[in-house]
Design a protein around this motif. Structure first.
Motif: not given
Lengths: 385, 623
Positions: B563-585
């Motif tokens: 999994l990875f979640i992120a937002c950018a720019p971090v202090d005033d985000p215009v985009i937030a992303v979440a990525v999930v990959l099953e059994n991928a490491g």
């Protein structure tokens, strides 16, 4: 042999020719659209029907002038031929079947329903047998013999399969036996034993059952099994009292399938209305009455049975056809005598009417003839009823 | 002569019976005809008119779907089907026509029709003799022209124009857009009341389903006069034609370019989902789920469709599932942000807090021995470092300091464990563990909540959430002011461009956090992507990205979910992303690069992203 004492029944002769002519007009009116669609010209059916009508008139004239006893003489052969032809139908390859039934036989240029010929042959043969049997018809042995003769034909027609025609032929034979002096309770017993068999036959066959259910649940089947009847009723209703005018009907424009054959009464009712239909039925009634009169006044049993049988056939066909077209009874493929398109059927009918006219020419209103055996009459009277 | 006289009497008696019988039959017949022709005459005249009238339904064109930049995501393409109208095909010519059709060969020289198959279809077609029955769907243009050229030799055969749905993005946006399918037999009655006809297609999933009534439009109708062969004789003059109302076009919040990037970056062989949204208003920019299906196969000819359906339904990877909204995954270490938030807000933690037990790779709680993912141990860490290095042992101790209800309160506040309310018909809620929820869920198994389960709860191994919720959460933490309901549709316009409906952002919750909490989290999230952090692969040059990796253990396989979640720019985000990959490491090595691809593209190539990147560039130049 009786000398010709009286000229033939002219009013009947005229009525028959009138119907024949009207039939051609009607066939044209009901078939031109279909003919145009199928054969690219309006007069395909008209032309064929006209030729057949001419042929039918020729046969008619021959039958008028041939002593009906001659037919009695050849009736045995005719009967055997009918049985043979009906039996041969059963062995026809499957592709001859129309909707699963083998009813038609093609001999060279002519194609005909074998049951039409069989009906003619049976009536002739029964006439001869009744003549031979005289009053013996009351004896079970003779009665059963005549019954077997009828049963064989009916059974074969039923096996085509053609239930309705078998039923009509059976009914005519029954009526012949009735007027020829068979015992009433014999006939009753026969009818009562045949009815359950017939009912079983109807209920065991899917398409017959479908027709019955289409008849009973008419409003639910207007687009499938009862489609023809529904369209036929629409046509009749459309005609009203006076009709929309000959040739001006709408139903023949492919709403009513096969408007020129079994449902020609619907076209008739639409185009010339209730009044016209009534007139046509009146002519039928007239023909039937004259035929019955001829039967009553026939010089001998043979003539009586022939005249009665042929007249009864015309009457039954007409009534059943009109009843189907008006939705009174379930759909069955029975042509209207004189009016429906169909060559051999017309020729057979005209032949039979020719024979009836021949009988009329030999009968006497005054009962002055020499044929008949007084002894047998005394004998019968002696037995009493 | 006496006997004759007697005979005559007997005959007369019998004929009287027969005449009476005949008279009765005749009377019945005549009464019936009177009834039909005189009493019912008017009624039947109407039927005779209806005979020749046929209602023709004109299907409305379905609305298109566009992305936020006006790129077409779903449109209608014209398609031609070869049909037979049996009533116009004379029985006698049936064989001939079939033979002619069988003689047609395509450009490769292969016969287009199979004779027995064609025969079967034509025979069946006679059941509805006035209506066209399809012989072949979606035929090529060449075939169309061949048939039209030989129309005279092919009576009863016609080419019918239809409209089929087309999705230019194919499998890249399958789950969010959905597809069209036939109305389920069981539901047909309810659809019929809503103006649907037999054989109509409806949106079966995704946007197509959610906005079905907006995009469908209203059927038009026209009464035409036909003869009994069903031949069209033209419209009836005195009944006006009702024109169909086209369906409305939808303008989505989705960005087709980002969607493509996400689909491209996502490894084909892996299952999982990617969601990106704008935390300022909840607009979903990317929603991708893998494995995917090309929705165009559902608009293909029936035979191809059936074949594909059997493949899809037999697929154990469940490609029809939209894993972005319906896949529930343990959030793993990404949940540590929520644990940290709860600790910071309740005053149990601050940025410099250290835990009593340093990380030695193992942690003993009662009889239970819990491990850190880093077997060597992280040593003594403060909160920032613990998030940056994703130390499990630090967060075990955070969990022990906090109540389950406290952590869950902050989890719900940031969007986890409840429906997000996105405009899609099917969405999963997820599940947040805790004493009450745990005891309820596992009552039948007889399991009881113990304090030791707080260890799992704090590191995100106890609960399940959807990728969409994760994106919402990380966006909420970055934004720290508000949480918007995710949405997919911005505007609905009629075919001629008139605005029908504008979908304004819907505020879900206002967030009020302490300034220290927000700055601690932002610092920690930024550090995750910096030297020594776990999520460096998602970094974007010039823009401060804050994120968190996760590698969630799961019962399904040996490898962890990445999994990875992120937002950018971090202090005033215009985009937030979440990525999930099953059994991928590991999240850092597998999921972060996908988020990185999206973020880098967003800040380099899209107008909105570039503007923000410019601002940060100027800011850093000024410094």
């Amino acid at each position: 042999m009786i000398a010709r004492q009286k000229s033939l029944d002219r009013p009947l002769f005229a009525a028959l020719l009138l119907m024949l002519g009207f039939g051609i007009v009607l066939v044209y009116s009901s078939s031109f659209a279909l003919s145009q669609h199928r054969y690219g010209g309006p007069d395909f059916y008209l032309a064929r029907q006209s030729i057949r009508a001419l042929l039918a008139i020729a046969c008619f004239m021959i039958c008028i002038n041939v002593d009906y006893h001659q037919w009695g003489r050849v009736s045995g052969i005719a009967y055997l031929a009918a049985v043979a032809l009906l039996a041969s139908l059963l062995f026809l390859p499957a592709h001859h079947a129309v909707n699963g039934a083998r009813r038609w036989l093609t001999l060279g240029p002519v194609q005909f329903q074998v049951s039409d010929f069989a009906r003619l042959a049976l009536i002739l043969f029964l006439a001869r047998k009744c003549e031979e049997a005289k009053t013996d018809l009351q004896q079970p042995r003779v009665f059963i013999k005549l019954l077997a003769i009828t049963g064989l034909i009916c059974g074969l027609v039923l096996a085509e399969p053609n239930f309705s025609t078998a039923a009509i032929i059976g009914s005519i034979a029954l009526a012949i036996l009735f007027i020829s002096g068979a015992r009433f309770w014999h006939l009753c017993a026969l009818v009562l034993s045949v009815i359950p068999v017939a009912a079983l036959l109807v209920l065991r066959t899917p398409y017959r059952r479908a027709r019955i259910s289409g008849y009973l649940n008419f409003s639910n089947h207007q687009n499938d099994i009862a489609y023809q009847t529904y369209q036929s009723l629409v046509g009749l209703g459309n005609g009203g009292l006076f009709g929309v005018g000959l040739g001006k009907g709408e139903q023949k424009f492919f709403y009513l399938p096969e408007p020129h054959t079994d449902f020609i009464v619907s076209i008739l009712g639409e185009e010339i209305g209730f009044i016209g239909l009534l007139a046509v039925l009146a002519v039928f009634a007239f023909i039937v009455c004259r035929g019955m009169r001829i039967a009553l006044n026939a010089p001998d049993r043979m003539g009586r049975v022939m005249a009665f049988g042929f007249t009864a056939a015309v009457a039954l066909y007409a009534v059943i056809n009109a009843s189907v077209a008006s939705g009174l009874i379930p759909t069955t493929g029975v042509p209207m005598p004189f009016l429906s398109y169909g060559g051999m059927s017309l020729i057979f009918t005209m032949c039979s009417m020719g024979i009836v006219l021949n009988i009329s020419s030999r009968s006497s209103d005054r009962m002055v003839f020499t044929e008949g055996n007084p002894a047998s009459a005394v004998h019968r009277r002696g037995k009493g009823r | 002569m006496a006997y004759l006289h007697d005979d005559q009497q007997e005959r007369n008696a019998k004929s009287v019976h027969l005449i009476i019988a005949a008279a009765i039959v005749f009377s019945i017949l005549i009464i019936r005809l009177m009834y039909l022709q005189i009493i019912q005459a008017g009624f039947n005249i109407r039927l005779s008119k209806e005979n020749s009238m046929r209602l023709k339904i004109i299907l409305p064109p379905r609305g298109y779907i566009y992305d936020r930049n006006g790129e077409v995501l779903a449109r209608n393409r014209p398609s031609y089907s070869l049909c037979v109208v049996p009533s116009q095909l004379p029985q006698k010519r049936r064989r001939e026509v079939i033979n002619r059709l069988c003689a047609i060969r395509d450009s490769a020289g292969v016969a287009v029709f199979d004779s027995t198959e064609l025969e079967t279809i034509v025979r069946k077609a006679y059941a509805r003799r006035f209506d066209p029955t399809r012989l072949k769907e979606d035929i090529s243009f060449e075939l169309t022209s061949i048939v039209e050229e030989h129309a005279m030799e092919l009576p009863g055969i016609l080419v019918m124009a239809e409209s089929r749905r087309e999705y230019p993005l194919g499998g890249d946006a399958f789950h969010v857009l959905g597809y069209m399918g036939e109305i389920p037999e069981d539901d047909f009655d309810t659809f019929k009341q809503r103006g649907y006809y037999y054989g109509d297609l409806i949106g079966t999933s995704g946007i197509e389903r959610q906005y079905e009534k907006d995009m469908r439009g209203v059927c038009g109708q026209e009464y035409i006069e036909v003869d009994a062969y069903g031949k069209n004789l033209g419209p009836l003059p005195n009944i006006p034609k009702i024109e169909p109302v086209p369906g409305n076009n939808l303008y989505l919040t989705l960005d087709a370019r980002l969607q493509r990037i996400a689909a491209k970056a996502f490894p084909d062989s892996l299952k999982g989902a990617v969601v990106a949204l704008d935390p300022r208003n909840g607009e979903v920019l990317v929603m991708f789920s893998n494995p995917s299906i090309d929705p165009n196969i559902f608009s293909m000819a029936g035979t191809i469709r059936t074949k594909n359906w059997s493949v899809i339904t037999a697929d154990t990877s469940l490609p029809l599932n939209n894993r972005a909204t319906c896949g529930t995954y343990a959030p793993g270490s990404t949940f540590k942000l929520v644990s940290a938030l709860a600790g910071l807000e309740t005053g149990q933690l601050n940025a410099a807090s250290m835990m009593p037990a340093p990380c030695r790779g193992v942690f003993r709680f009662g009889t239970r021995i819990a491990h850190c993912w880093e077997e060597k141990g992280h040593g003594r860490l403060n909160l920032i470092q613990a998030i940056q290095q994703s130390c499990d042992i630090y967060f075990y101790q955070v969990g022990l300091r906090l109540e389950d209800t406290t952590i869950n309160r902050y989890a719900r506040m940031t969007g986890l464990g409840s429906m997000t309310g996105i405009d899609l018909t099917i969405e999963k809620e997820g599940w947040l563990s805790g004493e009450e929820a745990y005891n309820r869920k596992f009552k039948s198994k007889g399991w009881v909540w113990t304090k030791g389960l707080m260890l799992d709860l704090a590191i995100g191994q106890a609960q399940v959430v959807t990728p969409l919720q994760l994106a919402l959460m990380v966006g909420g933490l970055g934004n720290a002011k508000a949480l918007f309901r995710p949405c997919l549709v911005r505007e609905e316009k009629s075919r001629n461009g008139i605005m029908v409906k504008r979908y304004a952002p819907v505020l879900r919750d206002s967030l009020v956090f302490k300034a220290a909490t927000v700055s601690a989290l932002h610092t920690a999230m930024r550090k995750v992507l910096e030297e020594g952090g776990t999520g460096g692969m998602a970094a974007v040059p010039g823009v401060p990205v804050g994120g968190k990796t996760g590698s969630a253990q799961n019962p399904q396989g040996e490898k962890t979910h990445a999994l990875f979640i992120a937002c950018a720019p971090v202090d005033d985000p215009v985009i937030a992303v979440a990525v999930v990959l099953e059994n991928a490491g590991h999240g850092g090595s597998v999921a972060a690069p996908i988020a990185g691809d999206i973020l880098r593209y967003y800040f380099a190539e899209t107008e909105e992203g570039r503007a923000v990147a410019e601002k940060y560039k100027k800011k850093s130049e000024r410094n």
